[in-house]
Design an enzyme around this catalytic site. Structure first.
Site, PDB file in Angstrom:
ATOM      1  N   GLU A   1       5.158   9.363   1.177  1.00  0.00           N
ATOM      2  CA  GLU A   1       6.206   9.740   0.215  1.00  0.00           C
ATOM      3  C   GLU A   1       7.423  10.262   0.976  1.00  0.00           C
ATOM      4  O   GLU A   1       7.302  10.627   2.162  1.00  0.00           O
ATOM      5  CB  GLU A   1       5.667  10.824  -0.731  1.00  0.00           C
ATOM      6  CG  GLU A   1       4.464  10.322  -1.502  1.00  0.00           C
ATOM      7  CD  GLU A   1       4.008  11.257  -2.612  1.00  0.00           C
ATOM      8  OE1 GLU A   1       4.498  12.396  -2.692  1.00  0.00           O
ATOM      9  OE2 GLU A   1       3.141  10.821  -3.396  1.00  0.00           O
TER      10      GLU A   1
ATOM     11  N   PHE B   1      -3.747  19.988  13.536  1.00  0.00           N
ATOM     12  CA  PHE B   1      -2.654  19.498  12.686  1.00  0.00           C
ATOM     13  C   PHE B   1      -2.437  20.373  11.462  1.00  0.00           C
ATOM     14  O   PHE B   1      -1.538  20.141  10.678  1.00  0.00           O
ATOM     15  CB  PHE B   1      -2.870  18.034  12.257  1.00  0.00           C
ATOM     16  CG  PHE B   1      -4.302  17.652  12.004  1.00  0.00           C
ATOM     17  CD1 PHE B   1      -5.009  16.917  12.953  1.00  0.00           C
ATOM     18  CD2 PHE B   1      -4.931  18.034  10.829  1.00  0.00           C
ATOM     19  CE1 PHE B   1      -6.326  16.560  12.734  1.00  0.00           C
ATOM     20  CE2 PHE B   1      -6.246  17.676  10.601  1.00  0.00           C
ATOM     21  CZ  PHE B   1      -6.958  16.941  11.549  1.00  0.00           C
TER      22      PHE B   1
ATOM     23  N   GLY C   1       4.667  12.524   4.901  1.00  0.00           N
ATOM     24  CA  GLY C   1       4.341  11.387   5.753  1.00  0.00           C
ATOM     25  C   GLY C   1       3.020  11.604   6.475  1.00  0.00           C
ATOM     26  O   GLY C   1       1.969  11.119   6.050  1.00  0.00           O
TER      27      GLY C   1
ATOM     28  N   GLU D   1       0.937   4.184  10.416  1.00  0.00           N
ATOM     29  CA  GLU D   1      -0.536   4.262  10.459  1.00  0.00           C
ATOM     30  C   GLU D   1      -0.987   5.495  11.244  1.00  0.00           C
ATOM     31  O   GLU D   1      -2.023   5.465  11.916  1.00  0.00           O
ATOM     32  CB  GLU D   1      -1.122   3.013  11.115  1.00  0.00           C
ATOM     33  CG  GLU D   1      -0.785   1.740  10.397  1.00  0.00           C
ATOM     34  CD  GLU D   1      -1.776   1.391   9.326  1.00  0.00           C
ATOM     35  OE1 GLU D   1      -2.692   2.196   9.064  1.00  0.00           O
ATOM     36  OE2 GLU D   1      -1.622   0.318   8.742  1.00  0.00           O
TER      37      GLU D   1
ATOM     38  N   PHE E   1       0.864  -1.189   0.000  1.00  0.00           N
ATOM     39  CA  PHE E   1       0.000   0.000   0.000  1.00  0.00           C
ATOM     40  C   PHE E   1       0.895   1.232   0.000  1.00  0.00           C
ATOM     41  O   PHE E   1       1.660   1.455   0.943  1.00  0.00           O
ATOM     42  CB  PHE E   1      -0.838  -0.043   1.270  1.00  0.00           C
ATOM     43  CG  PHE E   1      -1.720   1.139   1.567  1.00  0.00           C
ATOM     44  CD1 PHE E   1      -3.018   1.204   1.088  1.00  0.00           C
ATOM     45  CD2 PHE E   1      -1.273   2.168   2.400  1.00  0.00           C
ATOM     46  CE1 PHE E   1      -3.860   2.272   1.421  1.00  0.00           C
ATOM     47  CE2 PHE E   1      -2.104   3.237   2.733  1.00  0.00           C
ATOM     48  CZ  PHE E   1      -3.403   3.280   2.233  1.00  0.00           C
ATOM     49  N   GLY E   2       0.808   2.034  -1.042  1.00  0.00           N
ATOM     50  CA  GLY E   2       1.695   3.195  -1.151  1.00  0.00           C
ATOM     51  C   GLY E   2       0.971   4.497  -0.920  1.00  0.00           C
ATOM     52  O   GLY E   2       0.252   4.997  -1.810  1.00  0.00           O
TER      53      GLY E   2
END
Ligand code: TGC
Ligand code: FAD
Length: 392
Positions: A140, A391, A144, A371, A136-137
């Protein structure tokens, strides 16, 4: 094989909340871990080798894609069963749980949920059997925690797309037959793309030098003008909710998985503390060692109840992303603290490969990062409470 002395804690009789089927599934995974994982895992860890053959065995035994419907090769089980499988695999090693998490929640789940019928039929049965391995990509090199800023992209060329970019820190990448990759289209909308090994311009270099998850294979996904047929796009999702929905499923599995690592440490430390004598008495008789064990049991119990309740909500399709974040964050920290604290009960023996503490501890350093980092999950809870996304 030596007798199984493992005595998992169940202080609040959580077993009474499980069905006979749940307990049967758990004991079949537990037996397999004792038989096939425990005897080889320390060697694999030391040599930094992922035991590929175990992926096939996990597939044959039904541990991959357990909640995927039977018509696509899964076992059609509920989410508590999935959680229990993750728990027992992670008692063996986080690397195995990672492999199964990625395959199930990050590859099979999006193909089932967002894929066409042809894509489901083509990939899901082989992934369920472990004949095919997926990855699963999303992450990068420069993106992140903030995958929405990704630069990996697809360009429409009429009858196909051209994929360019790179993904980093990808579990299973060097051995994957198929990758579910997230890339932006020309409008900046995130799309899901299925990329197969062997496609021209697609390479998967391995990442070396990890002191964590050494029995798991990690790598990059590099796309240099890869031609993607249009039928390789996941047709039924657009936007970040695609990858984030997959993360909900994987983070849920992690909330259960890490309980297995914590239980493994608790069981080993309790047994050792009753046998090991200093000052003429078992070290378990000293208050300071009892404090560590009592706190560990308390935290494991709270984590078990949180995971079970979350599983019940997920079975009813009621579990929210914020609840999943809270459970992932709490349970990973719980397991990491237990590995660190209970290692001290072992004295010097605790730093050797004769016991699982250091391996679990080092593995859990990845789990607290991947995750969604520990901090990001806290901010997701903060956002849920206040309505303010701190965030950004
Ligand atoms: P934001 O603007 O909040 O949301 C964008 C869109 O996504 C939707 N959404 C979700 N949908 C489903 N489930 C969730 N959990 C969702 N979270 C958000 C949201 O509703 C919105 O939809 P729409 O339709 O309005 O567009 O997103 P943001 O870009 O501000 O990011 C928020 C943040 C930081 C919480 C998020 O990006 C995040 O979770 N970052 C962490 C990244 C991460 O977890 N990466 C994991 C990579 S995979 C991996 O680590 C595998 S390890 C595997 C192993 O070995 O086990
Ligand atoms: P960064 O995002 O650079 O974060 C660095 C620090 O800054 C962290 O402490 C973070 O909490 C903090 N931070 C970042 N943003 C904020 C903010 N807004 N507010 C406060 N603090 C912030 N990814 C995949 O896509 N697929 C995989 O299969 C996969 N497997 C992995 C396997 C391993 C072994 C590891 C270690 C990682 C894997 N990952 C995978 C990547 C993982 O998801 C990322 O490492 C993770 O999301 C964090 O991204 P980053 O490492 O770039 O850290």
């Amino acid at each position: 094989m030596s007798a199984d002395l493992y005595n998992p804690p169940d202080h609040f009789l959580v077993d009474d909340l499980l069905t006979e089927e749940h307990k049967m599934i758990r004991s079949s995974v537990r037996d397999w871990v004792n038989r096939s994982v425990k005897p080889i895992i320390e060697d694999c860890y030391e040599k930094a080798v992922f035991p590929r053959e175990l992926a096939t065995e996990m597939g044959e035994l039904g541990f991959l894609g357990p909640f995927i419907p039977a018509e696509y090769g899964g076992a059609g089980l509920d989410y508590i069963s999935y959680g229990l499988i993750m728990q027992e695999l992670e008692r063996g090693d986080t690397g195995l749980r990672s492999m199964a998490s990625v395959q199930t929640s990050l590859v099979m789940y999006p193909i089932l949920t967002f894929g066409s019928e042809d894509q489901r039929k083509k990939y899901l049965p082989s992934l369920a059997k472990g004949k095919m391995i997926g990855c699963f990509g999303l992450t990068e090199p420069d993106h992140g925690s903030d995958p929405g800023s990704m630069i990996t992209n697809i360009k429409d060329k009429g009858d196909h797309f051209i994929l360019n970019g790179a993904k980093m820190w990808i579990t299973n990448a060097p051995i994957a037959d198929v990758a579910v990759v997230w890339a932006k289209d020309e409008s900046g909308i995130v799309r899901g793309v299925i990329v197969e090994r062997g496609q021209k311009g697609f390479t998967t270099p391995e990442t070396h030098g990890k002191w964590s998850l050494r029995a798991s294979v990690t790598g990059e996904l590099v796309f240099d003008d890869v031609v993607v047929p249009k039928e390789h796009i996941l047709p039924y999702v657009r936007g970040l909710k695609g990858p984030f929905s997959c993360l909900n499923s994987a983070r849920y599995g992690i909330a259960w998985g890490v309980i297995g690592a914590a239980m493994d440490c608790y069981d080993a430390a309790l047994r050792y503390s009753l046998e090991r004598k200093q000052f003429g008495k078992p070290i378990a008789s000293f208050q300071l060692q009892q404090k560590k064990l009592a706190e560990a049991l308390t935290e494991i119990t709270k984590a078990q109840l949180l995971a079970w309740r979350l599983g019940s909500l997920r079975n009813e399709a009621k579990a929210t992303p914020a609840q999943i974040s809270m459970a992932k964050r709490n349970n990973v920290e719980m397991a990491l603290n237990i590995a660190r604290e209970l290692r001290q009960i072992m004295g010097a023996m605790g730093i050797t490969r004769d016991f699982p503490f250091m391996r679990h501890m080092m593995n859990l350093e990845s789990v607290i990062t991947y995750e969604g980092t520990h901090d990001v999950h806290l901010l997701i809870t903060g956002n849920e409470i206040t309505g303010i996304p701190a965030f950004k």
